[in-house]
Write an enzyme that holds these catalytic residues in place. Sequence first.
Site, short mmCIF file in Angstrom:
data_model
loop_
_atom_site.label_atom_id
_atom_site.label_comp_id
_atom_site.label_asym_id
_atom_site.label_seq_id
_atom_site.Cartn_x
_atom_site.Cartn_y
_atom_site.Cartn_z
N ASP A 52 -0.58 5.14 0.71
CA ASP A 52 -1.04 6.08 1.73
C ASP A 52 -1.17 5.40 3.09
O ASP A 52 -1.94 4.46 3.25
CB ASP A 52 -2.39 6.69 1.33
CG ASP A 52 -2.28 7.61 0.13
OD1 ASP A 52 -1.49 8.55 0.20
OD2 ASP A 52 -2.99 7.38 -0.87
N LYS A 65 -9.09 -2.05 -3.50
CA LYS A 65 -9.04 -2.81 -2.26
C LYS A 65 -10.22 -2.47 -1.36
O LYS A 65 -10.58 -1.29 -1.28
CB LYS A 65 -7.73 -2.50 -1.52
CG LYS A 65 -6.47 -2.85 -2.29
CD LYS A 65 -5.21 -2.37 -1.56
CE LYS A 65 -5.10 -0.87 -1.51
NZ LYS A 65 -3.86 -0.37 -0.89
N ASP A 111 0.84 -1.19 0.00
CA ASP A 111 0.00 0.00 0.00
C ASP A 111 0.88 1.25 0.00
O ASP A 111 2.06 1.19 0.35
CB ASP A 111 -0.90 -0.03 1.24
CG ASP A 111 -1.70 1.24 1.41
OD1 ASP A 111 -2.39 1.64 0.45
OD2 ASP A 111 -1.64 1.83 2.51
N ASP A 134 -1.69 -0.51 6.00
CA ASP A 134 -2.04 0.04 7.32
C ASP A 134 -3.52 -0.10 7.65
O ASP A 134 -3.89 -0.19 8.82
CB ASP A 134 -1.66 1.52 7.37
CG ASP A 134 -2.54 2.37 6.47
OD1 ASP A 134 -3.33 3.19 6.99
OD2 ASP A 134 -2.45 2.22 5.24
#
EC number: 3.1.3.-
Length: 259
Positions: free
Chosen positions: A12, A182, A10, A207
């Site tokens: 961000d 996602k 990922d 995250d």
Amino acid sequence: MKHYKAYLIDLDGTMYKGNEQIDGATQFIEYLNKHEIPHLFVTNNSTKEPAEVVEKLKAMGVTAKPDEVVTSAIATAEYIAEAHPGASIYMLGGSGLEQALTNHGLVIKNDEFVDYVVIGLDEAVTYEKLATATLGVRNGATFISTNKDVSIPKERGFLPGNGAITSVVSTSTGVQPTFIGKPEPIIMNKAMEILGLDCSEVAMVGDLYDTDILSGINVNMDTIHVQTGVSSLDEVKLKDVPPTYSFKDLNEVIKELEI
């Protein structure tokens, strides 16, 4: 921790927050490159083109290539182009989504009489844009959204994400969109096609539980949660299916891989 043949990563909240690099991000990619471990950056952010993502990473000292970036915009464009070549689109979103759609032969229009209404993160969203999108869906256009993220981490804090914008149109019309990014399998399957590996050989790193971690779980892939973004360790521990691993940051992941 298990060593994997490749990693999906990922952006961000994992590599950076807005324009602020997250500690360990550069080191983790350096480790993967040093050991020639394939990896792809899989992001729900549809506003940027892969080349722009690469430039942002490079400005932070992270080595990357455009073909290592899989955005929800690209996955969305491929999904529509395969189902309806040359379809007309009304879109909310940034240059990344616009470029992906036009690169796949789709026609962008500025009215509500279209085949598809596509919503991506639009940081210049207006009531009129939302109104046109709503009318398009009411007129029978297929409703697509690049991702469900209701918030995104920025330097100022957690700001409204694409899911929040999408909810305006879905609430107004009563129509739920098809989500591409996602945690849906659509974008994950696209990434796995590029890698040419089985899901059992790859780990998803991220995250946010509801997108990054669930995206791995939904395709039977191991997951590595990093506590640098939205979801805390306490939160993920309470989930029915917790992540395979959870670490403070990517520096801790490197330490585990070096054992």
